[in-house]
Design a protein around this motif. Structure first.
Motif, PDB file in Angstrom:
ATOM      1  N   THR A   1      -7.310  11.989  -1.682  1.00 46.48           N
ATOM      2  CA  THR A   1      -6.549  10.759  -1.447  1.00 46.48           C
ATOM      3  C   THR A   1      -5.063  11.054  -1.333  1.00 46.48           C
ATOM      4  O   THR A   1      -4.371  10.543  -0.446  1.00 46.48           O
ATOM      5  CB  THR A   1      -6.800   9.765  -2.596  1.00 46.48           C
ATOM      6  N   LYS A   2      -4.561  11.887  -2.226  1.00 43.67           N
ATOM      7  CA  LYS A   2      -3.139  12.233  -2.182  1.00 43.67           C
ATOM      8  C   LYS A   2      -2.797  13.012  -0.922  1.00 43.67           C
ATOM      9  O   LYS A   2      -1.757  12.782  -0.292  1.00 43.67           O
ATOM     10  CB  LYS A   2      -2.765  13.054  -3.420  1.00 43.67           C
TER      11      LYS A   2
ATOM     12  N   GLU B   1       1.845   6.772  -6.880  1.00 41.96           N
ATOM     13  CA  GLU B   1       0.893   7.842  -7.201  1.00 41.96           C
ATOM     14  C   GLU B   1       1.532   9.217  -7.029  1.00 41.96           C
ATOM     15  O   GLU B   1       1.272  10.138  -7.813  1.00 41.96           O
ATOM     16  CB  GLU B   1      -0.343   7.715  -6.310  1.00 41.96           C
ATOM     17  N   ASP B   2       2.375   9.351  -5.999  1.00 39.22           N
ATOM     18  CA  ASP B   2       3.029  10.638  -5.759  1.00 39.22           C
ATOM     19  C   ASP B   2       3.969  10.993  -6.904  1.00 39.22           C
ATOM     20  O   ASP B   2       3.939  12.108  -7.438  1.00 39.22           O
ATOM     21  CB  ASP B   2       3.805  10.585  -4.441  1.00 39.22           C
TER      22      ASP B   2
ATOM     23  N   GLU C   1       0.837  -1.209   0.000  1.00 35.61           N
ATOM     24  CA  GLU C   1       0.000   0.000   0.000  1.00 35.61           C
ATOM     25  C   GLU C   1       0.867   1.252   0.000  1.00 35.61           C
ATOM     26  O   GLU C   1       0.572   2.242  -0.691  1.00 35.61           O
ATOM     27  CB  GLU C   1      -0.931  -0.002   1.219  1.00 35.61           C
ATOM     28  N   GLU C   2       1.937   1.244   0.790  1.00 31.77           N
ATOM     29  CA  GLU C   2       2.839   2.394   0.829  1.00 31.77           C
ATOM     30  C   GLU C   2       3.561   2.565  -0.503  1.00 31.77           C
ATOM     31  O   GLU C   2       3.828   3.689  -0.938  1.00 31.77           O
ATOM     32  CB  GLU C   2       3.851   2.235   1.959  1.00 31.77           C
TER      33      GLU C   2
ATOM     34  N   GLY D   1      -2.488  10.695   1.938  1.00 31.58           N
ATOM     35  CA  GLY D   1      -1.234   9.952   1.887  1.00 31.58           C
ATOM     36  C   GLY D   1      -0.034  10.765   2.326  1.00 31.58           C
ATOM     37  O   GLY D   1       0.933  10.225   2.877  1.00 31.58           O
TER      38      GLY D   1
ATOM     39  N   THR E   1       1.207   4.333  -2.809  1.00 34.33           N
ATOM     40  CA  THR E   1       1.167   5.770  -2.515  1.00 34.33           C
ATOM     41  C   THR E   1       2.369   6.471  -3.140  1.00 34.33           C
ATOM     42  O   THR E   1       2.247   7.565  -3.711  1.00 34.33           O
ATOM     43  CB  THR E   1       1.164   6.007  -0.989  1.00 34.33           C
TER      44      THR E   1
END
Length: 702
Positions: free
Chosen positions: A678-679, A280-281, A273-274, A682, A277
């Motif tokens: 969502t971002k 996505e970043d 999951e990390e 995170g 993230t």
């Protein structure tokens, strides 16, 4: 037979044709970067070949690129001490999760930590250092041997000729061109009569191999790993036991450039999951990066996990490339349209054979100006490389010159204004109709009346045309001198519509300076910049009196833009004077005008601003905060447009931004906030509802 758009190969003949096409494309790509296929097309072709081979293993051709480094392209004869492998790819979160599960099954335990880093779109090289001196530079080649390009030593930023320590080791990484280096390279090439590079990777590949050019082209190196060489010594041998993240830190300490100093620095993650993230970043920042990335690389961080996962013939089993949608494609230039903007600027626009890029169909691209067309040597019928990142308007990088057939035709430039037929001022790179704003009166006034400018309800383009045709409006200021009897004399203007329009114009007369300045349509400024200028100077008199040095004190205005704004304001002086005479407001509420430059008060203000930017100090509720608004506002904020929300943020001392990053202080999340929320979650960014934000800024809503 071409198969570059096929995902499924129907028969043996199409499979053989696909293998031949992929082999030729790989050879060109790894030799000069001048492949006939873009990355996305090659990936689809390779997946189609692999799928066919999985169903027909008895028909696999020896020339197939499947399972081979660099697609089987054999380039160079300098042996690598350790194979320099490629990476396997995944294209979705589901595929990535499946891959991580396979790694953990292979090693018999959960992976302790993952490294997440950008997949740089460059040329892979191995740099061999002997006792701290860069001794040899070798391309990846076919993974077992590469090409010696040591003549390029000393020409690549981030790859020092001497390390900070006398270490013996091999550093591996990517050589690429940043956007700025790419533009400079093409300017140098065209100045020397050569065709421009099609894209930065093509530029890096060609430049790295060039030996006797009469000009120098700059490139940049980013390390992604290191390993010991024979006779390296204990310190370099220790690289084989260090976590990957520690290896990168060690390399950076020696003075070699890594991605650590960029906005997409490598980071470690403990869970899948990390990792997602992190992916996505990095993907979210792709459009703003000064260099190209085509994916994110995820690696098992610990040496023990890498060792137990093992390595295949083509790629390590402990690392994967999470590919992003393509942002550049090759398509045909069909034509050029010449459009005239509201300030009289004549802007060329490329008409393209439609192509899908980054999830959307692109049929047009910007061409900037006539000089840009000449510099890039663009011709009608050219195959061109089209680039798109994020929400940025697509642009043409360059023609793919080696695909020319001889049937391409020169692009014809207009001899007179396409809008009104007047002469064209060609004294600057951006051509302009000599009538300026008068050429596009309707567009200019309609823009000024828009919601984010003066917000004059009922004054659309049709009504502006009617006013112009009647001789009632020759510029923006004439709106404020309209009389009731004049409007009643027009068709379809009854008493109600006339009174409503006059009331809207009267309301517009008291809009804040930032709105008035934005309505002027000064080239090089927009809504955000207009707000900054108005907040800085507080009055129109001070803006008009500002020289280039004074304007450069405004955040985001450099020397060139400042000079352009000064020149534009001089041209607009008569219009501004008419607006003042018509009683239009020329002040910004709550703004404090700057003192005269060079005075003691000026120095004190500069010092105070420095404190404010770093740690607050204005006493305003959003002091020194960067605020992003997303989703639909509710409650007392429900009727505010996004521009009005940004105005509110800046009046309360904050800085409005459109994207979430580590620098974001607060996200105002309304209904259906989506990916930005969502971002923010995170990144640990503070999130407020519209009601909470309204309470925070308090009296500024009044």
């Amino acid at each position: 037979m071409t198969t570059n758009s096929a995902g499924v190969l129907a028969d043996t003949a199409s499979y053989a044709a696909a293998v031949e096409e992929a082999t030729q494309a790989a050879a060109a790509y790894y030799a000069t970067g001048e492949s006939t296929l873009d990355d996305d097309a090659y990936d689809r072709l390779a997946r189609g070949i692999a799928a066919y081979e999985a169903e027909h293993p008895q028909e696999v051709l020896a020339a197939s690129p499947t399972g081979k480094v660099a697609g089987g392209a054999a380039i160079g004869d300098v042996p690598h001490t350790v194979p320099m492998l490629s990476l396997d790819n995944v294209f979705s979160a589901e595929q990535f999760v499946t891959w991580t599960a396979s790694v953990e099954r292979r090693i018999g335990r959960p992976v302790a930590a993952w490294s997440v880093e950008p997949k740089l779109d460059g040329l892979a090289v191995a740099a061999r250092y002997q006792r701290g001196r860069l001794d040899r530079l070798i391309t990846r080649g076919d993974g077992t041997a590469g090409e010696d390009v040591s003549h390029a030593i000393g020409t690549v930023l981030g790859l020092p000729e001497r390390l900070n320590e006398p270490a013996t080791l091999e550093v591996r990484g990517e050589i690429l061109m940043t956007d700025e280096q790419f533009d400079a390279a093409n300017a140098a090439r065209t100045a020397h009569g050569a065709a421009p590079f099609a894209n930065p990777r093509n530029g890096a590949a060609g430049t790295l191999r060039a030996k006797d050019r009469p000009y120098r082209v700059e490139m940049t190196f980013f390390a992604y790993g290191a390993l010991p060489l024979p006779d390296s010594g204990a310190s370099a041998e220790a690289l084989t036991t260090l976590p990957h993240s520690e290896v990168l830190r060690h390399v950076a300490g020696l003075g070699v450039h890594t991605a650590a100093d960029t906005a997409v620095a490598p980071r470690t993650a403990g869970t899948v999951e990390e990792v997602q993230t992190g992916v996505e970043d990095i993907a979210g920042q792709r459009a703003t990066l000064p260099f190209g990335i085509d994916g994110i690389v995820i690696k098992a961080d610990l040496a023990a996990d890498q060792r137990d996962a093992g390595t295949g013939t083509r790629a390590p089993r402990w690392a994967i490339a999470y590919k992003l949608p393509a942002v550049e494609k090759v398509t045909r230039l069909l034509g050029v349209e010449w459009n005239v903007g509201r300030t009289g600027i004549i802007a060329p626009r490329a008409v393209l054979e439609p192509v899908e890029i980054d999830g959307s169909t692109v049929g047009y691209a910007t061409l900037h100006n006539p000089a840009d067309i000449t510099r890039r040597d663009l011709r009608l019928g050219d195959q061109v490389m089209v680039y798109k990142a994020g929400d940025i308007i697509p642009r043409i990088e360059a023609p793919v010159a080696h695909l020319r057939t001889g049937e391409e035709r020169p692009i014809e430039f207009p001899q007179s204004c396409p809008q009104c037929g007047s002469e064209i001022d060609t004294s600057e790179q951006r051509w302009r109709c000599v009538r300026g704003r008068d050429c596009r009166l309707v567009a200019s006034v309609s823009y000024a009346a828009g919601r984010d400018q003066l917000d004059i309800e009922g004054l659309g383009a049709t009504r502006v045309v009617q006013l112009a045709d009647a001789g009632l409006v020759a510029d923006l200021a004439d709106l404020f001198t309209l009389e009731r009897e004049q409007l009643l004399g027009l068709e379809r203007m009854g008493e109600t519509s006339t009174d409503n329009l006059l009331a809207a114009v009267e309301t517009a007369r008291s809009r804040p300076l930032s709105r008035v300045f934005c309505a002027l349509g000064v080239r090089g400024t927009g809504r955000s910049m207009s707000r900054r200028i108005a907040r800085h100077f507080a009055t129109m008199d001070r803006i008009v009196a500002a020289d280039t040095e004074a304007l450069q004190r405004v955040d985001g205005i450099g020397k060139e833009k400042a000079a352009a704004v000064v020149a534009e304001l001089a041209e607009l002086a008569p219009l501004i004077a008419k607006l003042v005479a018509a009683g239009v407001n020329m002040t910004e509420p709550g703004a404090t005008p700057p003192p005269d430059p060079g005075t003691e008060a000026d120095e004190e203000r500069a010092g105070a601003e420095g404190v404010s930017e770093g740690a607050g100090g204005t006493g305003l509720p959003l002091d020194a905060m960067t605020v992003v608004v997303t989703g639909a506002m509710t409650g007392v904020l429900e009727k505010l447009s996004r521009n009005e929300m940004n105005e509110l943020i800046e009046r309360a001392g904050g800085k409005a931004s459109s994207s979430v990053s580590k620098r974001t202080s607060l996200l105002v999340a309304g209904e259906k906030a989506g990916s930005k929320r969502t971002k923010a979650e995170g990144l640990g960014v503070r999130i407020a509802t519209p009601d909470e934000f309204a309470e925070l800024i308090g009296s500024f809503l009044g």
